[in-house]
Design a protein around this motif. Structure first.
Motif, short mmCIF file in Angstrom:
data_model
loop_
_atom_site.label_atom_id
_atom_site.label_comp_id
_atom_site.label_asym_id
_atom_site.label_seq_id
_atom_site.Cartn_x
_atom_site.Cartn_y
_atom_site.Cartn_z
N GLN A 230 -6.62 -1.61 -1.59
CA GLN A 230 -5.53 -2.58 -1.62
C GLN A 230 -5.96 -3.82 -0.84
O GLN A 230 -6.22 -3.74 0.37
CB GLN A 230 -4.26 -1.98 -1.01
CG GLN A 230 -3.02 -2.85 -1.20
CD GLN A 230 -1.76 -2.17 -0.72
OE1 GLN A 230 -1.82 -1.08 -0.14
NE2 GLN A 230 -0.62 -2.78 -0.95
N MET B 204 6.47 -3.33 2.00
CA MET B 204 5.45 -4.13 2.67
C MET B 204 6.08 -5.40 3.22
O MET B 204 6.96 -5.99 2.59
CB MET B 204 4.31 -4.48 1.70
CG MET B 204 3.11 -5.10 2.37
SD MET B 204 1.71 -5.36 1.25
CE MET B 204 2.37 -6.61 0.16
N GLU B 205 5.60 -5.84 4.38
CA GLU B 205 6.12 -7.04 5.03
C GLU B 205 5.79 -8.28 4.19
O GLU B 205 4.75 -8.34 3.52
CB GLU B 205 5.50 -7.20 6.41
CG GLU B 205 5.80 -6.05 7.38
CD GLU B 205 7.24 -6.08 7.85
OE1 GLU B 205 7.87 -7.15 7.78
OE2 GLU B 205 7.74 -5.03 8.28
N GLN C 72 -9.03 -5.44 3.52
CA GLN C 72 -8.42 -4.49 2.59
C GLN C 72 -8.26 -3.14 3.27
O GLN C 72 -8.92 -2.84 4.27
CB GLN C 72 -9.26 -4.35 1.32
CG GLN C 72 -10.70 -3.95 1.58
CD GLN C 72 -11.54 -3.95 0.31
OE1 GLN C 72 -12.45 -3.13 0.19
NE2 GLN C 72 -11.26 -4.85 -0.62
N TRP D 149 4.52 -12.14 3.34
CA TRP D 149 3.28 -12.74 3.80
C TRP D 149 3.46 -13.60 5.03
O TRP D 149 2.55 -13.76 5.86
CB TRP D 149 2.65 -13.58 2.68
CG TRP D 149 3.42 -14.84 2.35
CD1 TRP D 149 4.38 -14.97 1.42
CD2 TRP D 149 3.25 -16.12 2.96
NE1 TRP D 149 4.86 -16.25 1.40
CE2 TRP D 149 4.18 -17.00 2.34
CE3 TRP D 149 2.43 -16.62 3.97
CZ2 TRP D 149 4.31 -18.33 2.69
CZ3 TRP D 149 2.55 -17.95 4.33
CH2 TRP D 149 3.48 -18.80 3.69
N GLN E 173 -2.90 -4.31 13.31
CA GLN E 173 -2.98 -4.33 11.84
C GLN E 173 -4.41 -4.59 11.39
O GLN E 173 -4.88 -3.99 10.42
CB GLN E 173 -2.03 -5.40 11.29
CG GLN E 173 -2.09 -5.58 9.78
CD GLN E 173 -1.66 -4.32 9.04
OE1 GLN E 173 -0.70 -3.65 9.43
NE2 GLN E 173 -2.36 -3.99 7.96
N HIS F 174 3.75 -9.90 11.48
CA HIS F 174 3.14 -8.57 11.49
C HIS F 174 1.68 -8.63 11.09
O HIS F 174 0.84 -7.85 11.60
CB HIS F 174 3.93 -7.66 10.54
CG HIS F 174 3.20 -6.40 10.18
ND1 HIS F 174 3.13 -5.32 11.03
CD2 HIS F 174 2.50 -6.05 9.06
CE1 HIS F 174 2.42 -4.36 10.45
NE2 HIS F 174 2.04 -4.76 9.25
N TRP F 175 1.32 -9.54 10.20
CA TRP F 175 -0.06 -9.64 9.71
C TRP F 175 -1.00 -10.26 10.73
O TRP F 175 -2.22 -10.23 10.53
CB TRP F 175 -0.09 -10.44 8.41
CG TRP F 175 0.80 -9.85 7.37
CD1 TRP F 175 1.97 -10.35 6.90
CD2 TRP F 175 0.59 -8.62 6.67
NE1 TRP F 175 2.52 -9.53 5.95
CE2 TRP F 175 1.69 -8.45 5.78
CE3 TRP F 175 -0.41 -7.65 6.69
CZ2 TRP F 175 1.80 -7.35 4.94
CZ3 TRP F 175 -0.29 -6.55 5.85
CH2 TRP F 175 0.80 -6.41 5.00
N PHE G 221 -5.64 -7.62 0.88
CA PHE G 221 -4.63 -8.39 1.61
C PHE G 221 -5.09 -9.82 1.88
O PHE G 221 -4.54 -10.50 2.73
CB PHE G 221 -4.30 -7.69 2.95
CG PHE G 221 -3.60 -6.38 2.79
CD1 PHE G 221 -2.21 -6.31 2.74
CD2 PHE G 221 -4.32 -5.20 2.68
CE1 PHE G 221 -1.56 -5.11 2.59
CE2 PHE G 221 -3.67 -3.98 2.53
CZ PHE G 221 -2.28 -3.94 2.48
#
Length: 356
Positions: A325, A1-2, A97, A4, A14, A8-9, A327
Motif C-alpha cells: 500500500q 484511514m486518516e 509504503q 491526507w 508512523q 498523523h502522517w 502513501f
C-alpha cells in the motif's frame, strides 16, 4: 484511514512503519537548506535596496525599526515554504509504503506406517522400564514431530494386525500407541513378513479410511506421495505366512522405503540364546532402500527416530504474497500545498520584487 491533511502522517511513529523504496531521496532533504545558504551567500552583495528618506520621521525610528524587524522575519516565509514543500516532494519521491507479507505453506506430506513388535520378548528390561514401553514413548515423540503426514500403526507378534490406518489424527494415533502391551496378541513368535505385508496393504489402498483426515481428492498431475515403513523388533522372523525378504521385495516394487530398528542389547551365553537378531532386519532394510539402526538404550532409540525424522522430510512449497500500500500521494499533496503557498506569498509584501 486518516485524511491526507491530518498531522498523523507527520508522526515519527508512523514513519517507522513505512518501508522506504528509495531512501536516497530522503538523504537529499538536508541538502535543500544548504542550497538556500549557498544562494544567500552568493547573492548577498548583489542585493538591491530601495533607500527611503525618513525626513522628519526621526521621532518614530524606534517603532519603525521594530516593525521592519517583524517584516524581515515574515519575509522568510517564502523560502521556508519552498524548503518544506521540496522536503515533502522528496519524501513522496522516496515512496513510503506499508508491506504486509502473507505466507502460504503447502505440503503434501508422506505416508508412514509404524510396525511395532509386541511379542513377549519386548518386555525385557534392558531398555527401562522395558523395550516395548521405551519404543512406545519414543514413537509418540516421533508422531509429535511430524506435520502434514499420514501415519498408521501395525502391531505384530506371532500374527500381525492393523491397529490404525493411515491418518492425520495424531491424537488418535498416540492413544493407540499408549495402549500397546505384550498381551494384545496371544500367538507367540515374530511375524516380520506378515507385518510388512499389512503395512504395504494399507499403503496401496486407494480408498481413504473414514478416520483419514487428509485430502481425499486426487489430482493426476501431483507427484505420488513418498511412503516408508518403520519396523521395530527385537528378534528374527519365527512365525507368519510370508517370508520377510519376499515382503521387502514387494515393498520395493511399490516404492516403499524400509527402515528397521533392532531394539535391545544382543546377549549371548551358553544358557541364553541371542535375544536380538540383526540379520533379517539388515537384509530387508537393504532390499527396501532404507537403513538399519540398532537401539541399545532409550537415548539411542530417540536419536534413531530423530535421524529418520531428518532423512524423511516432506517437501514444502512456500508461496509469499505481498500486500503493498503506497502513501506517497499524501506527501505529494503536502509538498504541492506548501509550494502553492510560496507562490502566493511571492505576490504579497513578503516577496522582494527587486531581488527577483
Amino acid at each position: 484511514m486518516e485524511p491526507w491533511y491530518s498531522l498523523h502522517w507527520l508522526n515519527p511513529a508512523q514513519w517507522q512503519q513505512f518501508h522506504i523504496v528509495y531512501p536516497l531521496a530522503l538523504s537529499l532533504i538536508p541538502a535543500v537548506p544548504v542550497l538556500f545558504l549557498v544562494r544567500y551567500y552568493l547573492n548577498r552583495k548583489a542585493q538591491q535596496r530601495l533607500n527611503i528618506s525618513l525626513g522628519q520621521l526621526r521621532s518614530g525610528v524606534g517603532r519603525l525599526q521594530t516593525r521592519r524587524s517583524w517584516l524581515g522575519l515574515l519575509r522568510y516565509l517564502v523560502p521556508v515554504s519552498v524548503f518544506i514543500g521540496t522536503g515533502f516532494l522528496l519524501a513522496a519521491l522516496a515512496r513510503p509504503q506499508i508491506v504486509r507479507e502473507l505466507r502460504d505453506e503447502q505440503s503434501e506430506g508422506i505416508d508412514i506406517m509404524l510396525a511395532m513388535d509386541v511379542s513377549e520378548s519386548m518386555t525385557e528390561t534392558d531398555l527401562p522400564p522395558n523395550r516395548l514401553a521405551a519404543a512406545r514413548r519414543v514413537a509418540q515423540l516421533f508422531v509429535n514431530s511430524r506435520k502434514n503426514d499420514r501415519i498408521g500403526l501395525v502391531v505384530f507378534a506371532g500374527e500381525a494386525f492393523s491397529l490404525c490406518p493411515l491418518t492425520t489424527d495424531y491424537g488418535l494415533l498416540k492413544q493407540y500407541l499408549s495402549e500397546l502391551n505384550s498381551q494384545m496378541i496371544r500367538t507367540s513368535g515374530t511375524a516380520i513378513g506378515d507385518a510388512l505385508a499389512r503395512c504395504i496393504n494399507r499403503m496401496r489402498e486407494r480408498l481413504p479410511s473414514p478416520i483419514d483426515t487428509a485430502q481425499t481428492e486426487t489430482n493426476p498431475w501431483k507427484p505420488e506421495r513418498s511412503k516408508l515403513i518403520i519396523l521395530l523388533s527385537d528378534g528374527d522372523n519365527t512365525a507368519g505366512n510370508l517370508d520377510p525378504i519376499t515382503a521387502a521385495k514387494l515393498a520395493k516394487a511399490f516404492n516403499i522405503k524400509l527402515y528397521t530398528i533392532a531394539v535391545g542389547r544382543p546377549v549371548s551365553s551358553t544358557s541364553q540364546a541371542v535375544t536380538v537378531d540383526e540379520g533379517i532386519l539388515k537384509t530387508i532394510a537393504t532390499i527396501g532402500n532404507g537403513s538399519f539402526f540398532r537401539a541399545t538404550d532409550t537415548r539411542r532409540l530417540q536419536s534413531v527416530f530423530a535421524q529418520i525424522n531428518r532423512l524423511e522430510k516432506s517437501p514444502i512449497r512456500v508461496r509469499i504474497y505481498e500486500d503493498v500500500q503506497d502513501f506517497y500521494r499524501i506527501y505529494l499533496y503536502w509538498g504541492i500545498t506548501f509550494l502553492l503557498c510560496a507562490m502566493l506569498l511571492k505576490n504579497t509584501i513578503f516577496g522582494n520584487v527587486l531581488e527577483d
